[in-house]
Design a protein around this motif. Structure first.
Motif, mmCIF file in Angstrom:
data_model
loop_
_atom_site.group_PDB
_atom_site.id
_atom_site.type_symbol
_atom_site.label_atom_id
_atom_site.label_comp_id
_atom_site.label_asym_id
_atom_site.label_seq_id
_atom_site.Cartn_x
_atom_site.Cartn_y
_atom_site.Cartn_z
ATOM 1 N N ASP A 60 0.859 -1.183 0.000
ATOM 2 C CA ASP A 60 0.000 0.000 0.000
ATOM 3 C C ASP A 60 0.890 1.227 0.000
ATOM 4 O O ASP A 60 1.812 1.334 0.824
ATOM 5 N N VAL A 61 0.619 2.144 -0.910
ATOM 6 C CA VAL A 61 1.397 3.374 -1.009
ATOM 7 C C VAL A 61 0.435 4.550 -0.930
ATOM 8 O O VAL A 61 -0.553 4.603 -1.652
ATOM 9 N N GLU A 62 0.733 5.474 -0.027
ATOM 10 C CA GLU A 62 -0.107 6.655 0.161
ATOM 11 C C GLU A 62 0.762 7.901 0.035
ATOM 12 O O GLU A 62 1.793 8.017 0.701
ATOM 13 N N LEU A 63 0.364 8.835 -0.831
ATOM 14 C CA LEU A 63 1.075 10.101 -0.960
ATOM 15 C C LEU A 63 0.703 10.979 0.225
ATOM 16 O O LEU A 63 -0.473 11.264 0.455
ATOM 17 N N LEU A 64 1.704 11.379 1.007
ATOM 18 C CA LEU A 64 1.456 12.251 2.158
ATOM 19 C C LEU A 64 1.638 13.717 1.803
ATOM 20 O O LEU A 64 0.951 14.581 2.335
ATOM 21 N N ALA A 65 2.596 14.009 0.906
ATOM 22 C CA ALA A 65 2.859 15.395 0.522
ATOM 23 C C ALA A 65 3.555 15.444 -0.817
ATOM 24 O O ALA A 65 4.326 14.547 -1.163
ATOM 25 N N SER A 66 3.292 16.500 -1.575
ATOM 26 C CA SER A 66 3.966 16.755 -2.838
ATOM 27 C C SER A 66 4.107 18.262 -2.969
ATOM 28 O O SER A 66 3.112 18.980 -3.007
ATOM 29 N N GLU A 67 5.343 18.719 -3.003
ATOM 30 C CA GLU A 67 5.609 20.159 -3.043
ATOM 31 C C GLU A 67 6.507 20.472 -4.229
ATOM 32 O O GLU A 67 7.537 19.820 -4.427
ATOM 33 N N ALA A 68 6.126 21.462 -5.014
ATOM 34 C CA ALA A 68 6.936 21.866 -6.162
ATOM 35 C C ALA A 68 8.226 22.515 -5.676
ATOM 36 O O ALA A 68 8.202 23.397 -4.829
ATOM 37 N N LEU A 69 9.361 22.019 -6.189
ATOM 38 C CA LEU A 69 10.660 22.577 -5.819
ATOM 39 C C LEU A 69 11.176 23.550 -6.864
ATOM 40 O O LEU A 69 11.727 24.589 -6.543
ATOM 41 N N SER A 77 8.736 20.304 -14.187
ATOM 42 C CA SER A 77 8.694 20.787 -12.813
ATOM 43 C C SER A 77 9.117 19.659 -11.885
ATOM 44 O O SER A 77 8.752 18.506 -12.080
ATOM 45 N N ILE A 78 9.901 19.992 -10.880
ATOM 46 C CA ILE A 78 10.380 18.992 -9.921
ATOM 47 C C ILE A 78 9.581 19.129 -8.634
ATOM 48 O O ILE A 78 9.367 20.228 -8.136
ATOM 49 N N PHE A 79 9.155 17.988 -8.102
ATOM 50 C CA PHE A 79 8.357 17.947 -6.887
ATOM 51 C C PHE A 79 9.061 17.078 -5.855
ATOM 52 O O PHE A 79 9.578 16.019 -6.177
ATOM 53 N N ARG A 80 9.083 17.527 -4.615
ATOM 54 C CA ARG A 80 9.521 16.680 -3.509
ATOM 55 C C ARG A 80 8.289 15.935 -3.033
ATOM 56 O O ARG A 80 7.275 16.543 -2.703
ATOM 57 N N GLN A 81 8.351 14.603 -3.023
ATOM 58 C CA GLN A 81 7.203 13.806 -2.626
ATOM 59 C C GLN A 81 7.529 12.961 -1.402
ATOM 60 O O GLN A 81 8.636 12.444 -1.266
ATOM 61 N N VAL A 82 6.547 12.850 -0.521
ATOM 62 C CA VAL A 82 6.654 12.036 0.686
ATOM 63 C C VAL A 82 5.543 10.993 0.623
ATOM 64 O O VAL A 82 4.373 11.344 0.459
ATOM 65 N N HIS A 83 5.928 9.712 0.708
ATOM 66 C CA HIS A 83 4.969 8.608 0.666
ATOM 67 C C HIS A 83 5.046 7.782 1.938
ATOM 68 O O HIS A 83 6.106 7.672 2.548
ATOM 69 N N LYS A 84 3.932 7.200 2.297
ATOM 70 C CA LYS A 84 3.887 6.181 3.342
ATOM 71 C C LYS A 84 3.708 4.850 2.621
ATOM 72 O O LYS A 84 2.756 4.677 1.862
ATOM 73 N N VAL A 85 4.645 3.926 2.839
ATOM 74 C CA VAL A 85 4.621 2.632 2.165
ATOM 75 C C VAL A 85 4.474 1.543 3.217
ATOM 76 O O VAL A 85 5.259 1.496 4.169
ATOM 77 N N ARG A 86 3.477 0.688 3.032
ATOM 78 C CA ARG A 86 3.302 -0.453 3.938
ATOM 79 C C ARG A 86 3.381 -1.728 3.118
ATOM 80 O O ARG A 86 2.650 -1.890 2.131
ATOM 81 N N ILE A 87 4.284 -2.623 3.523
ATOM 82 C CA ILE A 87 4.491 -3.885 2.821
ATOM 83 C C ILE A 87 4.212 -5.030 3.786
ATOM 84 O O ILE A 87 4.727 -5.037 4.906
ATOM 85 N N ARG A 88 3.397 -5.979 3.342
ATOM 86 C CA ARG A 88 3.145 -7.190 4.117
ATOM 87 C C ARG A 88 3.833 -8.339 3.397
ATOM 88 O O ARG A 88 3.598 -8.590 2.227
ATOM 89 N N ASP A 89 4.729 -9.006 4.134
ATOM 90 C CA ASP A 89 5.502 -10.132 3.619
ATOM 91 C C ASP A 89 5.248 -11.314 4.547
ATOM 92 O O ASP A 89 5.878 -11.426 5.601
ATOM 93 N N GLY A 90 4.283 -12.148 4.191
ATOM 94 C CA GLY A 90 3.889 -13.243 5.080
ATOM 95 C C GLY A 90 3.242 -12.675 6.329
ATOM 96 O O GLY A 90 2.333 -11.856 6.260
#
Length: 135
Positions: A60-69, A77-90
């Motif tokens: 699961d990937v969720e975008l938390l923030a995206s700011e134009a740099l 245009s370049i953007f700084r992006q912050v994601h929350k990534v949750r991985i389930r492995d077994g």
């Protein structure tokens, strides 16, 4: 009377461009197989927390923030992006925050900084014998 069809076409074109501009305020780099998720998967493998580098039970990937740099042509245009990534492995679950630069052409405009915020392993088994996010 001949100007009305042209005026209607002009209004339709302006409205469609406004809708496209609204939809594309920032690059969409939140795919489960995208740059941020791949970086977390690679880091898990490098830290010996997972034997896989993809093909997890869930991502699961969720975008938390995206700011134009930096602004240039709209597609550069370049953007700084912050994601929350949750991985389930077994039975194991890993949650990380990632930070990287992206553009509309490339989600991989920079490397990805990965910050693990949660590593959940079952009480009845090992996460991995070498499990340590500080390594």
């Amino acid at each position: 009377m001949h100007i009305i069809p042209y005026l209607l076409c002009f209004i339709c074109i302006v409205c469609s461009h406004a809708a496209l501009a609204h939809e594309q305020q920032y690059p969409n780099c939140s795919a489960p197989d995208g740059w941020a998720a791949s970086a977390v998967g690679t880091r898990l493998k490098n830290l010996h927390l997972s034997e896989r580098a993809g093909g997890y039970d869930s991502v699961d990937v969720e975008l938390l923030a995206s700011e134009a740099l930096a602004s240039g042509a709209s597609d550069r245009s370049i953007f700084r992006q912050v994601h929350k990534v949750r991985i389930r492995d077994g039975k194991n679950s890993f949650t990380a925050i990632t930070v990287n630069d992206a553009s509309f052409q490339e989600c991989s405009e920079s490397g990805v900084d990965v910050y693990f915020i949660s590593i959940e392993c079952p009480a009845d088994g090992l996460c991995r014998s070498e499990a340590s996010p500080s390594r």
